[in-house]
Design an enzyme around this catalytic site. Structure first.
Site, PDB file in Angstrom:
ATOM      1  N   GLU A  68       5.099   1.872  -6.691  1.00  0.00           N
ATOM      2  CA  GLU A  68       4.235   0.716  -6.420  1.00  0.00           C
ATOM      3  C   GLU A  68       2.956   1.148  -5.698  1.00  0.00           C
ATOM      4  OE1 GLU A  68       4.091  -2.426  -7.092  1.00  0.00           O
ATOM      5  OE2 GLU A  68       2.691  -3.151  -5.579  1.00  0.00           O
ATOM      6  N   SER A  87     -13.934   6.902 -11.542  1.00  0.00           N
ATOM      7  CA  SER A  87     -14.322   7.839 -12.599  1.00  0.00           C
ATOM      8  C   SER A  87     -15.334   7.233 -13.561  1.00  0.00           C
ATOM      9  CB  SER A  87     -13.090   8.287 -13.389  1.00  0.00           C
ATOM     10  OG  SER A  87     -12.146   8.846 -12.527  1.00  0.00           O
ATOM     11  N   HIS A 108      10.743   9.964   1.298  1.00  0.00           N
ATOM     12  CA  HIS A 108       9.895  10.350   2.423  1.00  0.00           C
ATOM     13  C   HIS A 108       9.576   9.146   3.309  1.00  0.00           C
ATOM     14  CE1 HIS A 108       6.120   9.806  -0.297  1.00  0.00           C
ATOM     15  NE2 HIS A 108       6.362   8.701   0.339  1.00  0.00           N
ATOM     16  N   HIS A 109       9.918   7.944   2.853  1.00  0.00           N
ATOM     17  CA  HIS A 109       9.774   6.767   3.716  1.00  0.00           C
ATOM     18  C   HIS A 109      10.949   6.638   4.664  1.00  0.00           C
ATOM     19  CE1 HIS A 109       6.397   5.022   1.388  1.00  0.00           C
ATOM     20  NE2 HIS A 109       6.972   5.648   0.389  1.00  0.00           N
ATOM     21  N   ARG A 127       4.654   0.032  15.395  1.00  0.00           N
ATOM     22  CA  ARG A 127       4.058  -1.011  14.565  1.00  0.00           C
ATOM     23  C   ARG A 127       4.919  -2.270  14.609  1.00  0.00           C
ATOM     24  NH1 ARG A 127       5.658   0.825   8.403  1.00  0.00           N
ATOM     25  NH2 ARG A 127       4.646  -1.131   7.876  1.00  0.00           N
ATOM     26  N   TRP A 174       7.175  -6.658   4.982  1.00  0.00           N
ATOM     27  CA  TRP A 174       7.055  -6.806   3.524  1.00  0.00           C
ATOM     28  C   TRP A 174       8.110  -5.980   2.812  1.00  0.00           C
ATOM     29  CZ3 TRP A 174       5.738  -3.784  -0.817  1.00  0.00           C
ATOM     30  CH2 TRP A 174       5.442  -2.447  -0.554  1.00  0.00           C
ATOM     31  N   HIS A 192       1.286 -11.268   5.447  1.00  0.00           N
ATOM     32  CA  HIS A 192       0.026 -10.529   5.235  1.00  0.00           C
ATOM     33  C   HIS A 192       0.267  -9.384   4.244  1.00  0.00           C
ATOM     34  CE1 HIS A 192      -3.516  -8.028   6.033  1.00  0.00           C
ATOM     35  NE2 HIS A 192      -2.705  -7.031   6.338  1.00  0.00           N
ATOM     36  N   HIS A 252       7.661   3.421  -3.863  1.00  0.00           N
ATOM     37  CA  HIS A 252       6.681   4.491  -3.949  1.00  0.00           C
ATOM     38  C   HIS A 252       5.838   4.454  -5.218  1.00  0.00           C
ATOM     39  CE1 HIS A 252       4.534   7.381  -1.769  1.00  0.00           C
ATOM     40  NE2 HIS A 252       4.269   7.912  -2.925  1.00  0.00           N
ATOM     41  N   TYR A 269       1.383   3.844  -6.081  1.00  0.00           N
ATOM     42  CA  TYR A 269       0.455   4.414  -7.061  1.00  0.00           C
ATOM     43  C   TYR A 269      -0.040   3.368  -8.041  1.00  0.00           C
ATOM     44  CZ  TYR A 269       1.678   8.636  -4.804  1.00  0.00           C
ATOM     45  OH  TYR A 269       1.862   9.568  -3.831  1.00  0.00           O
ATOM     46  N   SER A 276       5.292 -11.967 -13.614  1.00  0.00           N
ATOM     47  CA  SER A 276       3.870 -12.000 -13.949  1.00  0.00           C
ATOM     48  C   SER A 276       3.333 -10.593 -14.164  1.00  0.00           C
ATOM     49  CB  SER A 276       3.102 -12.698 -12.831  1.00  0.00           C
ATOM     50  OG  SER A 276       1.735 -12.445 -12.955  1.00  0.00           O
ATOM     51  N   SER A 277       3.654  -9.670 -13.246  1.00  0.00           N
ATOM     52  CA  SER A 277       3.055  -8.346 -13.446  1.00  0.00           C
ATOM     53  C   SER A 277       3.692  -7.599 -14.597  1.00  0.00           C
ATOM     54  CB  SER A 277       3.032  -7.488 -12.183  1.00  0.00           C
ATOM     55  OG  SER A 277       3.986  -7.840 -11.294  1.00  0.00           O
ATOM     56  N   ASP A 322      -9.781  -9.159 -28.036  1.00  0.00           N
ATOM     57  CA  ASP A 322      -9.097  -9.838 -26.937  1.00  0.00           C
ATOM     58  C   ASP A 322      -7.881  -9.005 -26.575  1.00  0.00           C
ATOM     59  OD1 ASP A 322      -7.784 -11.800 -25.207  1.00  0.00           O
ATOM     60  OD2 ASP A 322      -9.113 -13.272 -26.122  1.00  0.00           O
ATOM     61  N   THR A 351      -3.913  15.014  -6.966  1.00  0.00           N
ATOM     62  CA  THR A 351      -4.896  14.162  -6.292  1.00  0.00           C
ATOM     63  C   THR A 351      -6.122  14.982  -5.914  1.00  0.00           C
ATOM     64  OG1 THR A 351      -2.998  12.996  -5.401  1.00  0.00           O
ATOM     65  CG2 THR A 351      -5.132  12.381  -4.537  1.00  0.00           C
ATOM     66  N   LYS A 383      -8.446  15.440  -8.737  1.00  0.00           N
ATOM     67  CA  LYS A 383      -9.331  14.289  -8.941  1.00  0.00           C
ATOM     68  C   LYS A 383     -10.509  14.324  -7.972  1.00  0.00           C
ATOM     69  CE  LYS A 383      -6.178  11.057 -10.967  1.00  0.00           C
ATOM     70  NZ  LYS A 383      -7.121  10.660 -12.006  1.00  0.00           N
TER      71      LYS A 383
END
Lengths: 189, 528
Positions: B258, B271, B305-306, B453, B144, B79, B256, B260, B172-173, B108, B331, B334
């Site tokens: 990732e 925006s 921090h993880h 979890r 994951w 998931h 991390h 963002y 791909s990315s 293009d 943040t 924004k």
């Protein structure tokens, strides 16, 4: 139309180079992490090399508790424990602690003990002059052994560290050892 | 040969497309590829969503009812992987493909053939990943984040398939990101300088740089897992001189930024939408650009921090705590800019705006729970509880996914040439909004009360909270079928959309007719 635009291939090459560089950086993190841990004592690692004992003044005014813990990783049935759970020593004083190991199985085995120190910053001040953990330990079927560990604490050890714990986790390395290597190891023993 | 034939065709029929499956397999058109990305992402969203339904059904009451614990772990793992790499990231790449060339006045993407590749390898990556679920021993079941040694010593034999699928997704990315950067840097219409670019373009440019910086590190991490598991290396194996904690450092150095990557394009979307339905210019354009760049830079300094509970020196914990809290500043800039944009504006509440407003409020809730998690001493209690699950679902579902929904409603008239059914769309919004909060808000309390979890069973005192969350989950899942219905209905027909269906909208994409012709801006537009 296209001749007014900047050449894409230059930018693409630079970006591909960045990608390759970052891929390499991912792997470079491995030795960098080792160096970082060695220098800062991060993660409680201790040196894999024997410290040469330097004559230092024994600080009689302080006593530090050094505790020993042993643990077997999954799948190793050895009995493995320290002869004493805890010693009180003065910084600078050299001490020998024996660890007892026995192989209750009916096959020859090789094990490797991996040390870790808590609190992590204490690992910088724990100097092992001699340790069974520097090498792999062979044990013939049914045999037992006494493994010495000689160490002293650096007198510079910070004042707030009154107790430190040295933990050994024992891993089974038999599968990674060939029959000849095993014979060789058992002979030198 | 074939190119000459195609070129003559182009000259005679402006909007000519190859017919049949060939059009989609061989297309180099940014709009076709964008549509394929978006459909693919939606299919993956439903696939990952179906797994979430399995999870919520199992957690509906304590005890083991429906699935084995091992299968439950595969569900939570896959998931997560599908939602991150299959739903959110391809959706943003699809939006980038569709919108960036039209927003900067380019005909293009800069590298159209690579564009085709970067899409078409994706389905194979996910076939490999999903296929591994049917292998003996099951698919990936280590979360994951695939922490070693769960993914090395204790993982199933199909782990190689997981590794290869991650490699393909990464390639791909990276290709997508390179394409975006080259397009933005080299293909802007004359007069479209950097500080005139729409914020969606800006945020994607910064996201693309994050992607090429960290996706290779992820590729390295999975490669190390592969060699540790199958080739006897010891990167993460203490017995051989490695260190399992190092895995977490390498993973979160990718992980991390990732996070963002999955939210910066949302900021660009919001925006665009808020000014359009407020009929005012965006407040603080330049500060938005700088804030995005600041968030991107800070994202490289906060990974640990993880891992507060792995036993770091106090100094390191404080460093990562303060750096993490610092992210709240850009943040906050924004959020306040969006609020200031709305201040005294002539606001109307069309569906894109509803989703955008929900984004601002709910993403802020997710941000606040993130700040709570950033506080090292309390993180020891929150770590690995449902509080974390609540936090990242608020930022990813009501953040990233809601912004993608907002974008879809905002640009659907441009893509299809039809207005969508507004009643259905608003039903989708309200059912989603209510159910998503019923689903995730109680998880905060479950986490604070100590529910861990990634478990298929739990202590009975959590039964009520989980039952409520599961009901919310089923309702949220069903609500997304309304979205599918709206989109299909809109593609098939509906009220004809004008070139600019929203009177407050700004940008070059609204200067072309709706639906956008197959080829746009073959002659660059004038940007004043």
């Amino acid at each position: 139309m296209s001749d007014q635009r900047p050449d894409n291939s230059i930018l693409v090459k630079r970006l591909l180079l960045t990608v390759a560089g970052m891929f390499a950086f991912g792997f470079a993190l491995v030795p960098l992490y080792d160096v970082f841990c060695e220098v800062t004592g991060f993660n409680g690692r201790t040196s894999n090399e024997a410290a040469v004992y330097q004559e230092v003044e024994v600080d009689e005014s302080r006593t530090v508790n050094v505790q020993f813990i042993t643990r077997n990783a999954k799948g190793i049935p050895w009995k493995f424990e320290p002869s004493t759970k805890q010693v009180k020593i003065h910084p600078g004083e050299v001490k020998v602690v024996n660890f007892l190991a026995s192989n209750p199985t009916s096959s020859n085995m090789v094990a490797q003990a991996i040390p870790s120190v808590a609190p992590a910053e204490a690992s910088l001040y724990l100097n092992k002059v001699e340790c069974f953990c520097f090498n792999q330990q062979p044990l013939a079927a049914g045999a037992d052994t006494e493994m010495p560990m000689q160490f002293y604490l650096d007198p510079d050890i910070p004042d707030h560290i009154n107790t430190l714990t040295l933990s050994y986790t024992l891993y089974d390395m038999t599968a990674n050892t060939s029959a000849e290597q095993m014979a060789q190891l058992l002979k030198t023993e | 040969m074939s190119t000459t034939v195609e070129e003559t065709h182009h000259d005679t029929h402006h909007d000519h497309k190859p017919s049949g499956i060939g059009r989609w397999l061989f297309t180099t058109n940014h709009k076709d590829i964008g549509s394929m990305y978006l459909w693919f992402s939606f299919i993956m969203f439903l696939t990952g969503g179906a797994m979430a339904m399995v999870i919520r059904a199992e957690l509906f009451q304590p005890g083991l009812q429906l699935v084995e614990p091992h299968f439950f772990n595969q569900m939570t793992t896959v998931h997560g992987l599908i939602m991150v790499f299959g739903a959110v990231m391809p959706a943003f790449t699809g939006l980038a493909n569709w919108m960036i060339p039209m927003m900067i006045g380019a005909p293009d993407m800069a590298l159209p053939r690579m564009n085709n590749w970067s899409f078409w390898i994706l389905p194979f990556a996910f076939i490999i990943l999903l296929g591994s679920l049917f292998m003996e021993g099951g698919g990936p079941a280590f979360g994951w984040t695939f922490y070693a040694p769960l993914s090395t010593t204790y993982s199933s034999d199909s782990t190689a398939l997981f590794v290869f699928s991650i490699h393909i997704m990464g390639i791909s990315s990276i290709m997508g990101a390179i394409n975006v950067i080259v397009t933005i840097m080299n293909m802007r219409a004359p007069g479209m300088n950097y500080m005139k670019m729409p914020l969606f373009v800006w945020t994607w440019l910064i996201t693309a740089f994050l992607l090429i910086a960290v996706m290779p590190v992820l590729a390295g991490a999975v490669t190390m897992v592969l060699t540790d598991k199958y080739f006897g290396t010891s990167f993460f194996d203490a017995a051989g001189g490695g260190d399992p904690v190092m895995f977490q450092h390498i993973f979160w150095f990718f992980g991390h930024p990732e996070v963002y990557i999955m939210i910066l394009p949302s900021f660009g979307i919001i925006s665009a939408i808020i000014p359009a339905f407020t009929r005012k210019r965006l407040f603080g354009y330049a500060s938005m650009v700088y804030a995005t760049a600041a968030i991107a830079l800070l994202s490289f300094l906060v990974w640990a921090h993880h891992m507060f509970t792995t036993g770091m020196p106090v100094f390191a914990e404080l460093f990562f705590m303060y750096c993490t809290m610092l992210i709240a500043v850009p943040t906050g800039v924004k959020i306040f800019n969006w609020v200031a944009t709305m201040w005294r504006g002539s606001m109307t509440f069309e569906t894109p705006m509803l989703f955008a407003l929900a984004f601002v409020i709910l993403f802020t809730i997710g941000g606040f729970s993130g700040l709570m998690l950033a506080i090292t001493p309390v993180d020891f209690q929150y770590h690995d509880t449902y509080f974390v699950v609540a936090h990242f679902h608020y930022v990813l579902v009501t953040g990233a996914i809601f912004s993608i929904m907002a974008a879809s409603y905002y640009w659907l008239p441009k893509w299809t040439g039809h207005m969508y059914d507004t009643t259905l769309a608003k039903t989708h919004f309200w059912t989603s909004l209510i159910s998503v909060n019923v689903l995730f808000f109680p998880m905060h309390f479950a986490g604070l009360a100590g529910m861990p979890r990634r478990i298929p069973d739990y202590a009975t005192q959590f039964a009520d909270i989980n039952q409520i969350a599961s009901i919310g989950g089923f309702a949220f899942g069903l609500s997304q079928l309304i979205f599918l219905w709206v989109v299909i209905k809109c593609v098939k027909g509906g009220e004809k959309a004008e070139a600019k269906p929203w009177d407050g909208a700004e940008g070059l994409e609204w200067t072309v007719p709706s639906p956008a012709p197959y080829h746009t801006f073959e002659k660059p537009p004038k940007v004043e």
